[in-house]
Design an enzyme around this catalytic site. Structure first.
Site, PDB file in Angstrom:
ATOM      1  N   LYS A 109       1.033  -1.222   0.047  1.00  0.00           N
ATOM      2  CA  LYS A 109      -0.060   0.024  -0.140  1.00  0.00           C
ATOM      3  C   LYS A 109       0.605   1.368   0.068  1.00  0.00           C
ATOM      4  O   LYS A 109       0.410   2.234  -0.569  1.00  0.00           O
ATOM      5  CB  LYS A 109      -0.768  -0.077   1.197  1.00  0.00           C
ATOM      6  CG  LYS A 109      -2.170  -1.312   1.118  1.00  0.00           C
ATOM      7  CD  LYS A 109      -3.143  -0.638   1.600  1.00  0.00           C
ATOM      8  CE  LYS A 109      -4.389  -1.576   1.297  1.00  0.00           C
ATOM      9  NZ  LYS A 109      -4.195  -2.932   1.745  1.00  0.00           N
ATOM     10  N   GLU A 131      -9.961   6.158   3.269  1.00  0.00           N
ATOM     11  CA  GLU A 131     -10.588   5.534   4.114  1.00  0.00           C
ATOM     12  C   GLU A 131      -9.659   4.400   4.249  1.00  0.00           C
ATOM     13  O   GLU A 131      -8.851   4.410   3.928  1.00  0.00           O
ATOM     14  CB  GLU A 131     -11.715   4.900   2.792  1.00  0.00           C
ATOM     15  CG  GLU A 131     -11.373   3.838   2.231  1.00  0.00           C
ATOM     16  CD  GLU A 131     -10.208   4.246   1.025  1.00  0.00           C
ATOM     17  OE1 GLU A 131     -10.201   5.705   0.768  1.00  0.00           O
ATOM     18  OE2 GLU A 131      -9.514   3.592   0.387  1.00  0.00           O
ATOM     19  N   SER A 388       1.619 -10.001  -0.803  1.00  0.00           N
ATOM     20  CA  SER A 388       1.246  -8.378  -1.033  1.00  0.00           C
ATOM     21  C   SER A 388       1.635  -7.743   0.347  1.00  0.00           C
ATOM     22  O   SER A 388       1.657  -6.621   0.524  1.00  0.00           O
ATOM     23  CB  SER A 388      -0.238  -8.341  -1.046  1.00  0.00           C
ATOM     24  OG  SER A 388      -0.965  -8.999  -0.349  1.00  0.00           O
TER      25      SER A 388
HETATM   26  C1  LIG Z   1      -5.045  -4.114   1.405  1.00  0.00           C
HETATM   27  C2  LIG Z   1      -4.415  -5.235   1.017  1.00  0.00           C
HETATM   28  C3  LIG Z   1      -4.908  -6.164   0.074  1.00  0.00           C
HETATM   29  C4  LIG Z   1      -5.985  -6.042  -0.680  1.00  0.00           C
HETATM   30  O1  LIG Z   1      -6.218  -4.663  -1.576  1.00  0.00           O
HETATM   31  P1  LIG Z   1      -5.449  -4.726  -3.301  1.00  0.00           P
HETATM   32  O2  LIG Z   1      -5.881  -3.595  -3.638  1.00  0.00           O
HETATM   33  O3  LIG Z   1      -6.513  -5.791  -3.791  1.00  0.00           O
HETATM   34  O4  LIG Z   1      -4.172  -5.112  -3.361  1.00  0.00           O
HETATM   35  C5  LIG Z   1      -4.011  -7.367  -0.301  1.00  0.00           C
HETATM   36  N1  LIG Z   1      -2.982  -7.767   0.643  1.00  0.00           N
HETATM   37  C6  LIG Z   1      -2.720  -6.970   1.700  1.00  0.00           C
HETATM   38  C7  LIG Z   1      -1.346  -7.161   2.581  1.00  0.00           C
HETATM   39  C8  LIG Z   1      -3.443  -5.485   1.789  1.00  0.00           C
HETATM   40  O5  LIG Z   1      -2.920  -4.732   3.041  1.00  0.00           O
END
Ligand SMILES: *Cc1c(COP(=O)(O)O)cnc(C)c1O
Length: 402
Positions: A109, A131, A388
């Site tokens: 993020k 948000e 992610s």
């Molecule tokens: C917020 C988040 C997501 C989901 O958001 P996307 O916009 O789909 O990438 C996925 N993995 C983590 C670790 C997150 O914090």
């Protein structure tokens, strides 16, 4: 922008294919029949201004260099590409992990938020409005605001404020104002509605900092471009890691779809199969129907009256009841496919990765791994998985389950 889904006032416009896949969607901000800018009159000017500023900044090497410098010195980019050796041997595939869990603040993020904060500075804005669901985007926004000396106001559903007390404290420690939202289901959907409503009143001084590839144009495009760094880096790293240079499969989890979009952008022009993995209880691409929410036409979970349904997932970052418009377009073109996994498979995947590779992944990221563990990928394939985020935030939830 409210919670009721409204019908588009004009016929959907076909995407200009000549621009190429995952390019500039143009001034209408359309991805096939999806995307667009469905906002009240009072926000049309602001969205246009952001679009113009982003287009100019993205074409300006000075802006790009400044962002790249920040990503190197503050975020720790490039993040590594880690061969998952023991798990690969068990699965009979070559699995490579793109380590967004090692980015500052613990997920992808921050890539997007630093881009938007830098743009806010360039536009002379003094505030960020955002948000947040589980609080990951809120923490990233608070971090960027502190770094740039901006004021941050983060809207968060009351239920999430209670469930994610640690992230609330973290945001406040970073100097952000956290506003609990008491309307509706008191979760992310309502926090987003409330944050956008608040933005209307402070639009001259504040930049709306969107957390995923959602919202009115230019956000889905802009957020994908800020996350493209994941795919671009991985493409270079795969080229030196794999004999064929490009993996057979590129897999990422999908909430709104920003880490997946950023990853896919680096491989959309190759022969790699692109796979987005959603939570069974929050599968916008799989179970959603067309509608308009939070300024964008896309697929949303909704009932027969067009009321937005609540999404449920073990991973708080995946329980937004929709998906970014560009993903819907990629799916309709057959360029990417979207699958779902269950909460139980996700928990199993977290444990499996922890015990084979020594990495505790976020529950969100574990969705992508859970699909790989299903064994549908032919033996001998090469697979890139975007991890992610890291799992520290999920430890107490996991402790109750295991
Ligand atoms: C917020 C988040 C997501 C989901 O958001 P996307 O916009 O789909 O990438 C996925 N993995 C983590 C670790 C997150 O914090």
């Amino acid at each position: 922008m409210g919670e009721l889904l409204i019908r588009p006032r004009h016929a959907p416009v076909r995407a200009n294919r000549a621009r190429g896949l995952m390019g500039d969607p143009g001034p209408l901000g359309r991805f096939g029949e999806y995307g667009g800018r469905y906002v009240p009159e009072s926000l049309v000017g602001a969205c246009r201004e952001i679009e113009d500023a982003f287009r100019a900044a993205w074409a300006d090497p000075a802006f790009r260099n400044q962002l790249a410098g920040l990503l190197a010195t503050h975020v720790g980019r490039p993040t590594p590409l880690t061969p998952a050796l023991r798990l690969s041997a068990e699965l009979g595939v070559t699995l490579l992990l793109k380590r967004e869990d090692l980015a500052h603040t613990g997920s992808h993020k921050i890539n997007n938020v630093l881009g938007q904060a830098l743009l806010a500075k360039r536009m002379g804005r003094t505030r960020l409005v955002a948000e947040t669901g589980a609080g990951q985007h809120g923490v990233a926004t608070a971090t960027a605001a502190a770094l740039f000396g901006l004021r941050a106001t983060v809207f968060m559903g009351e239920r999430d404020v209670e469930r994610q007390a640690l992230n609330v404290f973290r945001m406040r420690m970073l100097g952000a104002e956290v506003v609990p939202v008491r309307t509706g289901s008191r979760t992310l959907k309502d926090a987003t509605s409330e944050a956008m409503r608040h933005w209307v009143g402070v639009v001259d001084e504040a930049m709306y900092c969107m957390g995923s590839v959602l919202g009115p144009s230019p956000y889905p495009w802009m957020v994908r471009e800020f996350q493209r760094v994941i795919g671009d880096e991985a493409r270079r790293q795969c080229a030196s890691e794999l004999p064929a240079a490009v993996p057979d499969y590129v897999v990422a989890c999908v909430g709104g779809g920003s880490n997946a979009a950023g990853t896919f952008a680096g491989f959309v022009d190759t022969g790699a199969q692109l796979v987005g993995v959603e939570a069974e209880g929050g599968a916008g691409a799989t179970d959603g129907t067309p509608g308009i929410l939070h300024g964008v036409r896309s697929l949303f979970l909704q009932d027969d009256d067009g009321q937005v349904a609540e999404a449920h997932s073990i991973a708080a970052g995946l329980d937004y009841p929709g998906i970014g418009p560009e993903h819907v377009h990629l799916r309709e073109l057959g360029r990417a496919r979207y699958v779902t996994v269950s909460d139980a498979e996700v928990v199993e995947a977290v444990v499996r990765l922890a015990r084979t590779e020594g990495i505790v992944a976020a529950l969100e990221s574990a969705h992508a791994l859970a699909w790989i563990l299903r064994g549908e990928i032919p033996a001998g394939s090469t697979v890139l998985l975007t991890l992610s985020g890291r799992g520290d935030k999920d430890i107490s939830a996991l402790r109750e389950l295991l």
